[in-house]
Design a protein around this motif. Structure first.
Motif, PDB file in Angstrom:
ATOM      1  N   VAL A  20      -6.365 -33.719 -16.198  1.00 22.15           N
ATOM      2  CA  VAL A  20      -6.199 -32.386 -15.605  1.00 22.15           C
ATOM      3  C   VAL A  20      -4.750 -31.911 -15.594  1.00 22.15           C
ATOM      4  N   PHE A  21      -3.795 -32.845 -15.561  1.00 19.65           N
ATOM      5  CA  PHE A  21      -2.403 -32.404 -15.579  1.00 19.65           C
ATOM      6  C   PHE A  21      -1.949 -32.025 -16.987  1.00 19.65           C
TER       7      PHE A  21
ATOM      8  N   ARG B 234      -4.768 -27.313 -18.212  1.00 17.99           N
ATOM      9  CA  ARG B 234      -4.949 -26.396 -17.074  1.00 17.99           C
ATOM     10  C   ARG B 234      -6.417 -25.984 -16.893  1.00 17.99           C
TER      11      ARG B 234
ATOM     12  N   LEU C  46      -8.260 -28.710 -15.170  1.00 14.34           N
ATOM     13  CA  LEU C  46      -7.906 -28.688 -13.748  1.00 14.34           C
ATOM     14  C   LEU C  46      -8.697 -27.605 -13.020  1.00 14.34           C
ATOM     15  N   ASN C  47      -8.789 -26.434 -13.621  1.00 16.51           N
ATOM     16  CA  ASN C  47      -9.542 -25.338 -13.000  1.00 16.51           C
ATOM     17  C   ASN C  47     -11.019 -25.684 -12.844  1.00 16.51           C
TER      18      ASN C  47
ATOM     19  N   ASN D  53     -11.277 -28.254 -10.005  1.00 13.87           N
ATOM     20  CA  ASN D  53     -11.090 -27.586  -8.716  1.00 13.87           C
ATOM     21  C   ASN D  53     -12.327 -26.782  -8.310  1.00 13.87           C
TER      22      ASN D  53
END
Length: 197
Positions: free
Chosen positions: A77-78, A81, A84-85, A88
């Motif tokens: 995730v890092f 992006r 990561l979204n 989340n």
């Protein structure tokens, strides 16, 4: 009856002292929901969430034994992006549902409860709370605190602060109260004053 309980978010950047404020409230017998620990617990205990992480974020982040490899997940995730979204979106929705269930389960005489989270705006928690307690501290002090707590360099902490700052393009909650945790201003009188509001 628990549904009418007023919710207050406790938030602030890394090293600001959110957890200190939570501990003070817990020592007073108040109810505080810790988003970090609850999110980990929800992910670890939900087969559905683990399946969604494997399908929507990274197949390699969930082992054949169903255990989430957090180091692998962080690596994915890092670097991406969009990943990561997606992560989340999965976790934040589950946490908000869990907060609502927790609130309903509180004792009937609970008029106010607190939710501690560093990312109330990114997660949507700001939309379910009545007020926000924003814990603030000077950046140099925050850096020193995190260095002492996590054994990391000043540069590493500064990078994390910069990332947090870069994602803070939100409109502040209409009911926001500031708590200054600068190691000079006494904390307890500030909390007691807010409790009377």
């Amino acid at each position: 009856m628990g549904k009418t309980t007023r919710l207050i978010a406790i938030t602030g950047g890394i090293g600001s002292g959110k957890s200190v404020v939570s501990k003070v409230l817990l020592s007073m017998g108040k109810h505080v929901y810790d988003c970090d620990s609850r999110a980990k617990s929800i992910v670890d205990s939900s087969a559905e969430i683990k399946m969604r992480i494997a399908c929507e974020v990274s197949a390699e982040a969930v082992g054949p034994d169903g255990v989430v490899d957090r180091a692998k997940l962080a690596e994915v995730v890092f670097a991406d992006r969009n990943a990561l979204n997606r992560l989340n979106a999965i976790v934040h929705a589950a946490v908000i549902d869990d907060i609502e269930n927790w609130r309903v389960g509180l004792p009937d005489n609970t008029d106010t409860a607190w939710v501690e989270s560093a990312i109330i705006y990114e997660s949507g928690i700001d939309r379910i709370v009545d007020c926000v307690w924003l814990v603030e501290a000077p950046e140099d002090l925050r850096i020193k605190r995190v260095m002492a707590r996590n054994g990391v360099s000043a540069n590493d902490v500064k990078k994390r602060i910069d990332v947090q700052n870069s994602t803070c393009d939100y409109v502040r909650h209409s009911c926001t109260q500031i708590i200054l945790n600068d190691s000079l201003t006494p904390l307890l009188p500030q909390i007691q004053r807010l409790l009377q509001k």
